[in-house]
Structure formats: C-alpha cells, structure tokens
Design an enzyme around this catalytic site. Structure first.
Site, PDB file in Angstrom:
ATOM      1  N   ASP A 282      10.059  -2.370 -22.232  1.00  0.00           N
ATOM      2  CA  ASP A 282      10.953  -1.874 -23.271  1.00  0.00           C
ATOM      3  C   ASP A 282      11.478  -3.052 -24.052  1.00  0.00           C
ATOM      4  O   ASP A 282      11.793  -4.089 -23.485  1.00  0.00           O
ATOM      5  CB  ASP A 282      12.134  -1.141 -22.622  1.00  0.00           C
ATOM      6  CG  ASP A 282      11.821   0.312 -22.445  1.00  0.00           C
ATOM      7  OD1 ASP A 282      11.155   0.861 -23.342  1.00  0.00           O
ATOM      8  OD2 ASP A 282      12.239   0.894 -21.432  1.00  0.00           O
TER       9      ASP A 282
ATOM     10  N   ALA B 211      28.209  11.164 -40.244  1.00  0.00           N
ATOM     11  CA  ALA B 211      26.803  11.535 -40.363  1.00  0.00           C
ATOM     12  C   ALA B 211      26.455  11.941 -41.793  1.00  0.00           C
ATOM     13  O   ALA B 211      25.340  11.684 -42.257  1.00  0.00           O
ATOM     14  CB  ALA B 211      26.478  12.664 -39.398  1.00  0.00           C
TER      15      ALA B 211
ATOM     16  N   ASP C 232      14.658   3.278 -16.922  1.00  0.00           N
ATOM     17  CA  ASP C 232      15.899   3.676 -16.269  1.00  0.00           C
ATOM     18  C   ASP C 232      16.282   5.117 -16.550  1.00  0.00           C
ATOM     19  O   ASP C 232      16.920   5.761 -15.748  1.00  0.00           O
ATOM     20  CB  ASP C 232      17.047   2.725 -16.658  1.00  0.00           C
ATOM     21  CG  ASP C 232      17.199   2.577 -18.155  1.00  0.00           C
ATOM     22  OD1 ASP C 232      16.474   3.275 -18.900  1.00  0.00           O
ATOM     23  OD2 ASP C 232      18.029   1.753 -18.575  1.00  0.00           O
TER      24      ASP C 232
END
Lengths: 562, 689
Positions: free
Chosen positions: B303, B375, B518
C-alpha cells in the site's frame, strides 16, 4: 600414445559435439511434428496404429504411460523367453542348436528387454538365427525405443505448462523405431557389411588354418544386429567375444564408427530435451557435464594404461586386447561403453590396469548418466539434476525449482528412490555374492581382483550396462537368476520413479525467471552437477571399490598382481 | 554472539530436556538421529554382552553424546521460545471478566469461561479477557504485553481499529467487546504454542530435505552393511583375520559418521529458531509454512500510504498567480488553513511559517469566522471581518474554486490552470487559493516518500522481488510517486477487488505474492496472497485472514519477513552441504584404519591401503575414535549457527550460491581433516587408546 591417437580422440569428440545438436533437433521434429505434415510417412505410420488398434491421439497421464511401458516390456520378455526355450523346434537353425536352458533364457530375456544385453551365453554356440533376428534384434530396437519414450515423457513433464498428459507411449515407440532407429541402423549395417561384417543365414563354414588345424567359422545375420547394438546402446554381441570378434568388428574404421555410434543417440537426446525446454543452454549445461566426466575418465584411464606396470615392468600391456585395435582404441572403447550403458567390449576389461578397469566400473556405478543408455542416460541424469537443484537451490533461500517448476517432497522422494534402488540392488547382490559359496565357485581369480569381477557383474546388471569384466562364469543358475533380478530392478526401479516425477512436474505451474532464480545453465551449475554425481556415486561405492580396484592398484604398485 | 543463547538456566533446562528427548517414539520423527540412537544402543549391548574394552566403551559413549547433542540443539531452540512464552503466559493469569448478560447486568466470570460471541465490558484498568472486537465505545489500550511498545493505542468500534487482543490493558474509557475466540485459542495462546514449538509442523521444504537425509542414511546403511561382506571376502581371500578391527561397534561408528547427523541433528532447531527470529521481530506467523513461503516471494504488493510514503500529503511549494507575490499567497493560504485540523491543512501553516516566517498572529481572532469543509462547495477557508467588509478566503480543488470565483464575477487565470496541471502531473495535489473573486495561486501538496525506501526497493530487486505499489490515487499521481519511490510497478485507483484480482493474476502466472493489509476489505486479498501480513492495529477479520500478524503494524516489515524465510532455507541448505562434505574426510580416516593391514606384504609395515591415510592418524583405533568424536562435537559447534541462521545479503541467486558454497562446502570439506587430525593428536597424547 602417438599423435594419431590424440587426433583420433579429438576428432571423435568433435564429431559428437557437432552432430549431437543437429540430430537432437531432427529427433525433436520427428517426435513432435504433427502427423499431417509428414505426408507419405504418415500413412506408413498410421498403418501400424490401425493394425494394432491404437489411437495415437490418446493422451496418457503418467500412470497410463507407465502401464503401457510395463505391458509392452512384459510381452517382449515372454516372447523372447519362449523363442529361446523352443528354438530347436523353430526354423532358421542351420547349426541345430539346442533349446536354451530356462535360467539362461530368463536372464537373456530380461537382459535384452531392459537394454542391458548382459550375456551369460556365447552367441554362436547358443542362439539360433531365428532367436537372434526375431528375438534379440527386435529387443535391441524396442528396448532403446522404450528408453526414448520414457525420457520424452519426462521432457514433456518438465517443460510443458500444467498438463496431465505426457504424450502417447505407442506413438513415441513407433516413431522412434520407424523413423530414427530403423533408418540409421539400416545405413549403418550396410557400412559395417562393407567393412567385412557378415550378414547371411548360412551354416558355419569349415576352414583349415595355416597351422593345418581345422576350425569352424561362425556365420549369421550379424551386421543388422550390430548396427542397432551400438546405436541403441545395447551392446549384446552377435558372437561371444563381442566387438573383439573379427566378423563383428573387422577393421579400425568399423571400430571407430562403432565408437561414435555408441555415444551418438544418448548425446543427441540431450539436445532433443533442449528443444523441449526451448533452451539450447539448458541442454549444453547437461551435455558439458556429461562430456567433462567422459573426458576426465578417458584421460585417467589412458594415463593408467600407458603407465608402466610394476609387475610386468612395461606399459601398455597387450594382454586381453586385440592386436588389430591396439591399446588406445581398447581404452576409449572401455570408457565409452561403460559411460554409455552400452556394454559391448572390444577388449577384456579384466585385463585392463586396475585403475582403468576401476574407471569403467565407476562409470557404471555413477548410475549410467555419462550420456548413458539411449533415453536412460538422460532420464537418469535428470534425477541428479533435480537433486543438485534441490541441494544448491536451498542455499539461495528459495524453494528449489527447475525450469520454473518447484521441486517438492514428492519429486524428491522419487529422485531418491531412482538413485537408491539400482545402487541397493548392486550392493546387496555383490555383497551376498562375495560370501555365498555358490557364487564364489564361479570366480576364476582370487584376491581383490575376484571381488572386482563380482562387483563389476552386479554394477553392470544394475546399471543396465551389460559389459562383463570377464573371468566370472556367469552362466550358472545362481548368477542367471540373481543378475536377472538386478537388471529388472535397475531398469524399472528407475523408470517408474522417473515417470512419477514426469507426472507430478507436468501438473506444476512455471514460475517466470527472475534475478532470485537459481540458474541451471551456468558453468557453476555444471560444476555442481558433476560434483553431486561424483559425490553420490563415490560415497555409495567407495568402501566396496576400496577393497576391489583401489587396493589392487596399490598392491600392483607394490609389485603384486592377481 | 547473542549472550542470551548461553544463559545458564536455559542451558541447564536444555540439558535436562536432551535426556527426556531420548524417548524413541519421539526420535522416530527424525530418521537420522533415530538410526544414531539405534547405533548407540547396539554398541552398548555389544559392550555389555560382546567385548568390554576401553575402545568400545569410548565409541559407545560418543555415540550417546551424538544423540544427546542433537537433542540438546532442539531443546535449546525450544527453550528460547519457552522463555518468551513464559512472559506471555504471565499476562494470562487469572483474568476475571465482566460478562454482559441479556438482562443488562454484569456478571463477574473467569476469563477462561468466556465463549465466542459473549459480550464483555472493559473499563480503564481492566485486562481484556480474550480476543475480541469493540462493538461500542472508544478506548486507549496498552498493548505492550504483546508488542513490547509502551505507547498506548486507540481502539474504537467500527472502522479498521476495532480489534483488541486478550491480555492487553484498557487505560482510559470503557468499551463493550464481543469475544471472537474460544478459550485456549486466543491470539496469545496460539503465540505461546508457536514459540514453544509444541504445535510446530514440518514445513514442505523441511519434509523434502528430510527425505533426502533419509535417503542418504539408507545409502550409507547399505554401504556399511555390504562392507562387512566385502571385508569377509577379503579376509577369507587374504587369509588374514580382520575380526579384531571390523567389529560391530566400529561398523556402527562408520555408519554414524557417514549419515548426515550434523544437519539431521540441527534440522528442527533451525525450524524452531526461524520462527523465534520472526517473533523477535514482533511478527507472529500462524505456521512455519508461511515463514518458508516468505522466502519464495517474488512479488510484493505494498500500500502506498504509510508504507512507501509518510501517512499524509504535505504542502511543499507555492505557485502564485500573475500579479500576486508568493508571500501574499503563503499568507492567505495559511489563514485559510488556520482552522483546518487535517494534516494537509497543518502542513500548509507549517510551510508558510518555514518559508516566510508567517505566524498569522497579526489578526484578531474575534474577527475571524472559520468556514469548514463542506461537500457542496468542496472548499474550506475563513471569513475575515475587516473594516466593515468581509474578505472571504477559500482553498479547495481547482474546479471548486473556479466555480466560486466565476460565480463572484472573477476570472480564472491561464497560468494558474497551467500550474494546476503541472502539479498534478508531478504527482502532487494542487489546491487553489482565492480571496474574494481573485485567484491567488496554487499550493502544491505532495506525498513525501519515506527516506531510504528507494534503497530498500533496490535491495528487493536484487533479491529477485518485484514491488507493486497500490494506491487509490489517479494514474498521474500514482506514476509520479512510483517513479520517485523506485517501485517496479503500480496500480492506480485500486479498489480492494482490484487487489484481489491482481493477486490472482500474479499467482496464475506462477508468482508468489505477499501483501500487507489492515482493513476488513483487505481480508479477501490477505487470504488469497501466499503471505498475507495483517497489521496488529487492523480489524479482527484482517488478522484472521492473513497468515502473519505484525505486532508493530509496520508495513515495511515484510522485507524482514522475506529475509527470515530465505535465511531459514539457506541455513538448511548450507548445513546439509557442510554435513555431506564432511564425509569425504571421514572415509579417509576410517577406511584405511579398517583395512590397514589387509593384503600386507611380508616385510613391510603398512598395508597397501596405507597411502589413503593422508591424515597420518596414529592407529586404527584412534582414527575411528577421532572421527566419531569429531562427528559428535561438530553438532554442538554448529548450534549457534543453527539458531542464528546463516547471514543473508540481498544479492542475486548466483552470488549467494557461490558465497555459501565457498563457506560451507569448502569448509565442510577441509574442517574435518583438521578437526580429526587434532582430535587424533589429543587422544594419543592423552593415551586414550
């Protein structure tokens, strides 16, 4: 040795190095090219399949392939056994030779089926022409073809992408016999006839020699059998003394061509593998490993033979050698025939110096992997290749892999079986024979030389070589049975593990090559491979050899011989 | 050398265990050592019922020592694991749990009675009774018991940090936990079993190697048994009596010397200590198989965030618009970010401070109105009430700011547009700052590649491992970071499904893939990967799916895991080579000794095989005894190497092979010649034969 000797050795090796890659590629085309492309020969080939009711397109997995090998060989054994014990009632027996004894027939049937061609009998006084032609010569072809079939299955298993099929045994058998062994043998037989090898069905001639004594000159269809005897690494002589017989190996030229024929196909098959692997380098690595061991063995053997013998006080002893052929050609032959699992002889190995005889024996004990038998040498060598890859592969910190395929527990188990089984048969057979009175009564020599005779016989049987050290009377019930069983174990105790490896490797995925991959086409790998072959063979047989040829050598240097 | 290897107590326990391990049914698992045991028993019986003399006694003793030394190596490897397990066990003692019953009350029960699915409450100070998942609340947890890391970590319900481990302690707040493991099967307990070696199963390569060793043992058994026959023949043929020297104990001694006792004796110690080394690196593997597979890895999926780059993007450059100074842009950008608590926002404040020493303190906090990110507008900023008018400063993505500026009647300069493209092309994230309807310029945010990571990847490449960076970023950004970090390949805009697909593709092409993860959505990919390393901070699902857990939650640990795996295989290979190479010298010691006088010619004092005694060992007895003693002592001498593992350097396969062959092959060939000669001198000096 003079310049001509060196020149002959050089040119012989050069021919092998140049011709093998070409023939290897040619064979690959014959095995793998599709049927339709071969036109006329295709019709010829298909006729055989139709008659035998075989579907050549059927794909066999390793069990099916093994079954075909076993069934075919068993039928060959039964046929050869029967023809021997019934030969007095069958045609083509102008000398009226009697039926072969059951135990000798048993031994010979196994011997020719397993490509060993150990001969406890003497051809001219035992086998009728029919037995020689229909029995022994046929097995000369098909036992070589069986070896080729097995190695092809292994090549496919090692190189193809995950697949269950290893090819079709009947097709491999037919193609290698029809298109490789038969044409080569036909041409070679004609060449041999030109040199004076006999080829007829006449009865034996009577002649009176210069000394006024009458003698019998044996005849027969020899050339046709001798061609395949060499090309198929069979080695079983038409006459009792094998290639030392003037009607079997008449001239230096016939001798030289037979020498090349001994190694030609086993060496070429290495490159057939290279075609399968799509990598000439992989093939060269194996070829060079084999070639190096051959050359080193040959050199050591020549040095030993040309060193002064302290007992006799001079070098290059001629006892047991043909005056026609001389020392160099006898030594080359002894090394080639023992390296290649051929087993024909043009001199008596028993009369070689202890080291030269020991090298011939050691070549056999290494598992017949220095080119070895047709097919058999290469598949035997692959066992050592896999073992080398496993041992050294661990040292680079990755699960060992060969040609991108991982070598895991199953393959290793089979490798170990394939390596141990023949060695065990040789050691146990020779061990028991060195203490059993029934076995010891066949010895003509005492001391370490006697032990060498026994060791050589069992090594020759277990390694499917077939040459004899001479001196040992092996045509007894005990030796015919014991050696017969050892030959069987030595042949199928390797073939079955090899086919199991082919089957399981075939299913595996190929990991692409990367910098972390252990390379198997480098000089380092060649050295390692040679090391593993020598170490495994050496560790197994050194104790036995130390009481045979090694102690004999030291005794000879102290002035004693046996 | 690690002094803890030789802790006194550890050694005493291991010595005791070496005797306990003499149990034949245990030794049967190790054919080489089993044969040695049979040899020891055989020679002892011969000593008692056959012929009792000092020579036979010494042979028997050293054969017993060989077996004990092999046991000792295994015992000490296990002992080191056990010592670690002890400290883990302490955390397990008598935890009591507050079980949440359906009636809404707590019941105090011992932790050992909790079952999967039970729900417990843990408050500050409580030990968490078993592995579980937080279903309500947030808490700080001290996980030092398993990680050794003293800083507490935050665990909360939902999201990717919900898993808790039994034996760790809640430090603040209170959480409700659903238990996910049955008694005896918790993470800590599994760890204890693993480090103790009790549940250790042989790994695939270990099994294959055992087969080779058994095969070699069988070959030597045959060679030695048949040697007896050949000796009898020679004895008969020469008329000499060899029965005084070719005896049962001597043949057994020869056999034990030849079979690969060195690697056979150390094999399980190597396996156990490999696991142990991983645990020392704070990685728990669920099986030895996974550790071994790690050595085979040739593709590494990493990652981007947290592994290749520092966790967050940082502002690193200002690109002012025409007629705007850089300092003005920096000042306004800083103002717009004052209330922005995201790491990106803070990095802008820091950059302005570092570059122009701006501190934003000249403004009156009362006059400021912070506008949080919304947003709808996709921008954030600040409104300054200054001399009756309001100045609104905004920062956001370029299209969002463009919209705002245009709506206020402003224009969006071409240069700014170009700057935005430039920053994006270089892998950065452009933020545009505007004041009112005036565009001030661009702030470039950038992923900061971790220091030294490029070198790490270069090492991996040398080891033959391809690195693939996985990121949710767009193609341009991903490509730029990939180039900077020096990875071999990258996947942009990757979803968890893409990851899984990529792993399957790589595996289909024959590669072995490792990855770290994870989140719960990583679980399928972790399970699919050949080596899946879950972060300890991750969810329970991720920890269950992977075959290793990194307690430090450090994704670069994968590199160390791969090295440990490789080391494990290399140690086995190296010691096998060493062991087999040893045999050459042993033949040269024992064969001439056995047949020293065979076929001896009258008037000479040495038999024909005399020249093979190249070590010039003094007598047949001392030669045989020296070989046996060397064979036993070498096991003990190599225990530290087996525990430590052979050193690994990230170089190509051929380099590694050459080095190991030189070290272990060559030394294996030479060392016994020297060792046996030395022992022979000592024996004769001490008058032991």
């Amino acid at each position: 040795m003079n310049g001509y000797d060196f020149f002959q050795i050089f040119i012989t090796l050069l021919i092998l190095v140049v011709a093998s890659p070409l023939i290897g590629k040619w064979m690959f085309r014959i095995f793998e090219i599709s049927n339709s492309e071969t036109g006329l020969t295709h019709k010829f080939e298909s006729a055989f399949y139709r008659v035998a009711g075989i579907d050549p397109k059927e794909e066999m997995d390793w069990k099916h392939y093994s079954l075909a090998v076993l069934v075919f060989n068993f039928i060959g054994f039964v046929f050869l056994f029967l023809i021997q014990i019934l030969q007095s009632k069958l045609p083509l027996n102008p000398q009226g030779l009697a039926d072969v004894s059951w135990h000798s027939a048993f031994n010979s049937a196994i011997s020719f089926m397993t490509n060993t061609n150990w001969q406890g009998y003497s051809g001219e006084s035992t086998m009728s022409y029919l037995t020689q032609v229909l029995g022994l010569t046929v097995q000369n072809f098909v036992s070589a073809a069986t070896g080729i079939g097995v190695v092809l299955a292994l090549c496919r298993g090692l190189t193809q992408k995950s697949s269950r099929s290893l090819g079709n045994f009947w097709k491999d058998l037919t193609r290698s016999t029809l298109f490789i062994l038969l044409p080569l043998s036909f041409v070679f037989a004609l060449v041999l006839i030109s040199q004076g090898v006999v080829q007829n069905f006449s009865s034996y001639s009577q002649a009176v020699g210069l000394d006024g004594i009458s003698q019998v000159i044996p005849q027969g269809p020899a050339a046709s059998q001798i061609a395949i005897k060499q090309l198929g690494t069979n080695g079983g002589g038409f006459f009792g003394v094998n290639s030392a017989h003037p009607l079997e190996n008449p001239t230096p030229l016939s001798n030289w061509m037979q020498l090349i024929a001994i190694l030609l196909l086993p060496a070429s098959l290495v490159f057939t593998f290279g075609e399968y692997a799509k990598s000439r380098r992989q093939a060269w690595a194996i070829f060079i490993a084999m070639g190096t061991m051959l050359v080193v063995g040959l050199s050591a053997s020549l040095v030993a033979e040309y060193s002064a013998n302290p007992v006799l006080g001079h070098a290059a002893v001629m006892e047991g050698k043909e005056t026609r052929l001389g020392v160099t050609n006898s030594v080359i032959w002894s090394v080639f025939t023992s390296a290649a699992s051929n087993g024909s002889v043009n001199s008596m190995h028993s009369s070689l110096s202890p080291i030269s005889g020991g090298i011939a024996m050691f070549n056999i004990m290494l598992g017949e992997v220095i080119f070895g038998g047709v097919g058999a040498g290469l598949y035997g060598m692959f066992l050592f290749v896999l073992l080398t890859v496993f041992l050294s592969g661990l040292m680079v910190g990755r699960t060992p892999e060969y040609l991108g395929k991982k070598i895991e527990a199953l393959e290793i188990k089979m490798v170990i079986l394939g390596v141990i089984i023949p060695s065990a048969a040789i050691l146990i057979g020779a061990g028991l024979s060195s203490v059993l009175p029934v076995a010891l009564s066949s010895l003509s020599n005492k001391g370490p030389h006697g032990l060498s005779e026994i060791l050589y016989a069992f090594a020759s049987a277990g390694g499917n070589n077939g040459s004899a050290f001479a001196g040992l009377n092996a045509n007894t019930v005990y030796y015919n049975l014991a050696l017969g069983v050892v030959m069987l174990i030595g042949r199928f105790g390797v073939i079955l593990p090899v086919l199991a490896i082919a089957g399981s490797m075939s299913l595996k995925k190929q990991t692409p090559k990367g910098p972390g991959t252990f390379v198997t086409d480098s000089p380092l790998f060649v050295v390692l491979l040679i090391g593993v072959v020598i170490v495994v063979g050496g560790l197994t047989f050194l104790p036995a050899l130390s009481l045979g040829p090694i102690i004999e050598h030291f005794l000879m240097s102290l002035g004693r011989s046996f | 050398m690690n002094t803890s290897i030789f802790e006194k107590k550890l050694i005493l326990n291991a010595i005791e265990d070496s005797f306990r391990k003499l149990n034949p049914s245990d030794l049967l698992k190790n054919p080489v050592i089993f044969i040695t045991l049979v040899g020891a028993v055989g020679s002892t019986l011969y000593l008692i019922f056959g012929s009792f003399n000092g020579f036979n006694l010494q042979i028997s003793l050293w054969l017993w020592f060989s077996v004990l030394f092999a046991n000792f190596s295994e015992a000490i490897a296990e002992g080191r694991g056990k010592a670690q397990a002890e400290s883990l066990k302490k955390t397990k003692t008598s935890i009591s749990a507050k079980l949440w019953s359906s009636s809404g009350q707590f019941l105090s029960v011992p932790a050992s009675e909790l079952k999967k699915g039970d729900v417990v409450i843990c408050s500050a100070g409580d030990l968490i009774p078993n592995d579980g998942e937080i279903i309500e609340g947030i808490a700080t947890v001290d996980e030092s018991a398993i990680t050794g890391e003293s800083a507490p970590v935050v665990r909360e319900s939902g999201g990717d940090r919900s898993a808790v481990t039994g034996g760790t302690r809640v430090i603040s707040d209170q959480v409700k936990i659903r238990i996910t493991a049955n008694p005896g099967d918790s993470f800590i307990e599994r760890m204890i079993h693993l480090v103790e070696g009790a549940r250790r199963q042989k790994t695939p390569n270990e099994i294959a190697l055992s087969i080779v060793l058994s095969g070699l043992t069988l070959i030597f058994l045959l060679a030695v048994v048949t040697l007896k026959f050949f000796a009898d023949y020679s004895s008969h043929s020469s008329g000499q009596d060899l029965s005084q020297i070719v005896t049962v104990p001597v043949l057994i001694a020869l056999l034990v010397c030849l079979i690969p006792t060195t690697i056979g004796g150390l094999l399980s110690a190597i396996g156990i200590s490999g696991m142990d080394r991983l645990i020392r690196k704070n990685v728990v593997a669920t099986s030895g198989r996974a550790v071994e597979a790690a050595g085979d890895i040739d593709v590494l999926l990493l990652d981007k965030t947290g592994t290749i780059t520092l966790g967050n993007r940082m502002a690193h450059q200002f690109f002012p618009a025409p007629q705007v100074t850089e300092i003005e842009l920096a000042e306004k950008a800083q103002l717009a970010s004052l209330s922005d608590e995201t790491p990106e926002g803070r990095s802008i404040v820091v950059l302005a401070k570092e570059k122009f020493n701006l501190r934003a303190k000249d403004y009156d906090p009362v006059s400021m109105t912070f506008v949080p990110f919304m947003a709808q507008t996709r921008s954030s900023g600040i409104d300054l009430a200054e001399t009756g008018q309001t100045i609104s400063i905004r920062k956001g993505a370029s299209d969002a700011i463009e919209k705002i500026v245009l709506s206020r009647g402003g224009s969006f300069p071409e240069k700014v547009k170009k700057d935005v493209e430039l920053v994006a092309r270089n892998g950065g994230t452009p933020l545009v700052v505007a004041e009112g309807r005036r565009v001030l310029g661009v702030v470039a945010l950038k992923d900061i590649v971790k220091g030294g990571i490029r070198e790490r990847f270069a090492e991996l490449r040398k080891m033959g491992i391809r690195t693939v960076m996985i990121t949710g970023d767009n193609l341009l950004t991903a490509a730029a970071i990939a180039a900077e970090a020096g990875v071999d390949d990258f996947m942009a805009e990757a979803t968890p499904e893409d990851k899984l697909k990529r792993i399957r593709e790589e595996q289909f092409n024959g590669h072995l893939v490792a990855m770290t993860g994870d989140g719960t959505n990583d679980a399928p990919a972790l399970a699919q990967a050949d080596v899946g390393v879950a972060m300890n901070t991750g969810t329970q699902a991720a920890r269950e799916a992977g075959n290793m857990v990194d307690l430090d939650s450090n994704p670069t640990k994968l590199i160390e895991i791969v090295e440990t795996g490789k080391q494990l295989l290399m140690t086995r290979g190296a010691l096998t080579t060493f062991s087999v190479a040893n045999d050459v010298a042993k033949y040269f010691a024992i064969l001439p000794a056995l047949f020293a006088t065979l076929y001896v010619i009258e008037g000479t004092n040495q038999g024909p095989l005399g020249p093979l005694n190249i070590m010039k060992l003094q007598s047949p007895q001392s030669a045989i005894l020296s070989a046996v003693i060397f064979n036993a002592l070498i096991i003990i001498a190599l225990v530290p190497l087996a525990l430590k593992g052979v050193s690994y350097r990230p170089v190509g396969a051929s380099e590694l092979l050459k080095r190991n062959l030189l070290i272990y092959g060559l030394r294996g060939l030479v060392a016994p010649f020297i060792g046996i000669k030395l022992i022979d001198l000592i024996i004769n000096f001490g008058g032991l034969v």
